[in-house]
Design an enzyme around this catalytic site. Structure first.
Site, PDB file in Angstrom:
ATOM      1  N   HIS A 158       2.904   1.221   7.115  1.00 53.95           N
ATOM      2  CA  HIS A 158       2.200   0.651   5.962  1.00 53.95           C
ATOM      3  C   HIS A 158       1.127  -0.353   6.365  1.00 53.95           C
ATOM      4  CE1 HIS A 158       2.331  -1.265   1.776  1.00 53.95           C
ATOM      5  NE2 HIS A 158       2.161   0.024   1.547  1.00 53.95           N
ATOM      6  N   LYS A 160      -2.359  -2.031   7.274  1.00 56.21           N
ATOM      7  CA  LYS A 160      -3.754  -1.760   6.887  1.00 56.21           C
ATOM      8  C   LYS A 160      -4.666  -2.663   7.717  1.00 56.21           C
ATOM      9  CE  LYS A 160      -1.301   0.216   3.687  1.00 56.21           C
ATOM     10  NZ  LYS A 160      -1.298  -0.172   2.282  1.00 56.21           N
ATOM     11  N   ASP A 165     -15.709  -2.823  16.495  1.00 53.48           N
ATOM     12  CA  ASP A 165     -16.141  -3.674  17.605  1.00 53.48           C
ATOM     13  C   ASP A 165     -15.291  -4.950  17.616  1.00 53.48           C
ATOM     14  OD1 ASP A 165     -17.901  -1.762  18.425  1.00 53.48           O
ATOM     15  OD2 ASP A 165     -19.682  -2.730  17.602  1.00 53.48           O
TER      16      ASP A 165
END
Length: 478
Positions: A158, A160, A165
């Site tokens: 889960h 995120k 860069d």
């Protein structure tokens, strides 16, 4: 005179966290001018596209899944173009196996991609490293994990995290069209932070090493240096032990790298510290749970304020108890959550349409608990209620006389987040006045679209009579 960094750390020592040997996380120094809040889903999408177009060294993505509509296709195409323009660019994507391989029916009967797996296949030929995390717990539920949607109940990846860069976006949003249009979440952008990005990059690479690798034929295989298949029952113990060791070694390595001398820090350069918190209970990693528990039970100065947001309200009992048992000593607290209409499962198909009622039931029980307090106004419940919008935001905002703390990432502070799924959070602590105002403004903007819930009998909708029974039995799944 003590440096700002030392004062920040000292102010946290009373939580018995950063000096606790069982809570060993790397601490990064970041200048406040490099941190900004992205406010809307549209801005989130545009920032992803812009950062992708500008990337020349690496694009490293961790999400639950990637959607298959035109916005997602354009985003994946930007990854493809970045890799084409810079062949040495390191392109890594980590998704959840069960969610990202689930086929989505196409209403227009087109032959286009119908899962994250199919939309990412063209990147494999470009040299991308695409991995799908599958928990070893699936080997205990062999019949269940083979069924789409139902297999997602067991455990999900889960996290995120979106790295371009030396820039990173920490969010709770997935890469899907609703998260780019009318599903409100949180998105914190930190620019020019190579060491922090290196940490999360290596975290994604490390988890990817014990995930299933997508090859050019569209099949999945283990990595050459990993020998424990999460689908095999007799591999699950060694999978857990070695995966735990890999994550702990990563944290230990970066903790050693980021060790600093408080007296050698220039206050004009550093006014903010950040540190990651991981929650992967199936691998016996529970840093976020420990930190959040200490945060809720600490006795704060009188002028402190605590705000919490969750897209799906299902606080574990430990958190509820810590927020309510010493309410007279706790700071004024606001908990922002999705209303039934703003719940991501609202008007879902089949049994999913009853999920918002389950969360309403949990809110009802918590309100009943609050009403028994000596000062029930100490905790305020607010429903995010914006026409044609859903709410997926999550995090903590803590305002103290000394500093401002916010926690941003993927956790909803519920049973799934604490006991089932892989979660990643970032704690940001600052004394910079501009950044303090930015974080507070972020929460105020979210609350602007909400209403107060005081009485469960009058302010909450009625629920079907079987929901309490179902909610109590299956609470650990929500």
């Amino acid at each position: 005179m003590k440096s700002i960094m030392k004062r920040l750390l000292n102010s946290l020592c009373n939580l018995n966290l950063l000096l606790n040997k069982k809570f060993d996380v790397p601490i990064f120094r970041v200048h406040s001018s490099n941190i900004s809040v992205i406010k809307t889903p549209v801005d989130f999408y545009e920032t992803l596209k812009n950062l992708s177009d500008q990337s020349t060294k690496r694009i490293c993505i961790s999400s639950l899944y990637i959607g298959t509509d035109h916005l997602e296709k354009d985003l994946v195409e930007s990854f493809y173009q970045a890799k084409s323009k810079s062949p040495d660019l390191n392109l890594t994507i980590l998704l959840d196996y069960n969610r990202a391989t689930r086929e989505t029916p196409k209403s227009d009967q087109s032959n286009g991609p119908t899962s994250s797996k199919s939309i990412l296949l063209p990147l494999i030929n470009q040299g991308a490293n695409v991995n799908f995390y599958l928990t070893h717990l699936t080997s205990r539920h062999y019949g269940l994990w083979r069924r789409p949607k139902w297999n997602e109940l067991i455990s999900l990846h889960h996290m995120k995290l979106y790295i371009f860069d030396n820039n990173i976006i920490i969010s709770g949003a997935n890469l899907s069209d609703t998260y780019f249009t009318n599903r409100q979440d949180r998105y914190i952008l930190i620019r020019d932070s190579p060491t922090l990005c290196d940490y999360f990059d290596q975290l994604i690479q490390t988890i990817g090493q014990f995930s299933l690798k997508l090859n050019t034929t569209g099949d999945f295989q283990l990595h050459d240096n990993w020998h424990y298949d999460p689908r095999k029952f007799f591999h699950r113990y060694l999978f857990k032990i070695n995966a735990h060791k890999a994550i702990k070694n990563l944290n230990n390595d970066f903790s050693a790298k980021t060790t600093f001398n408080h007296h050698n820090i220039n206050d004009d350069v550093v006014d903010t510290i950040v540190f990651p918190l991981l929650q992967m209970k199936s691998l016996k990693i529970r840093d976020e749970e420990k930190f959040t528990s200490c945060l809720f039970e600490n006795q704060w100065p009188k002028s402190t304020r605590l705000d919490i947001a969750t897209g799906y309200f299902n606080l574990i009992q430990k958190y509820q108890k810590k927020l309510t048992e010493n309410s007279c000593l706790s700071p004024p607290t606001t908990i922002l959550m999705a209303s039934e209409e703003a719940n991501g499962f609202y008007e879902g198909n089949g049994l999913l349409r009853y999920v918002p009622y389950v969360y309403t039931y949990y809110v009802r029980k918590f309100l009943q608990r609050i009403n028994k307090l000596s000062n029930p106004n100490q905790i305020s419940i607010r429903y995010y209620d914006r026409p044609k919008w859903s709410f997926h935001g999550k995090g903590i905002w803590l305002q103290t006389p000394e500093y401002y703390l916010t926690m941003v990432g993927s956790t909803n502070f519920g049973y799934r987040s604490v006991y089932r799924d892989n979660e990643a959070q970032l704690v940001i602590i600052t004394k910079n006045e501009r950044l303090k105002e930015t974080f507070q403004s972020e929460f105020v903007d979210l609350v602007h679209h909400s209403r107060t819930i005081r009485n469960w009998q009058t302010d909450l909708p009625r629920i079907p009579f079987l929901i309490p029974f179902i909610s109590n039995i299956f609470r650990s799944l929500f």
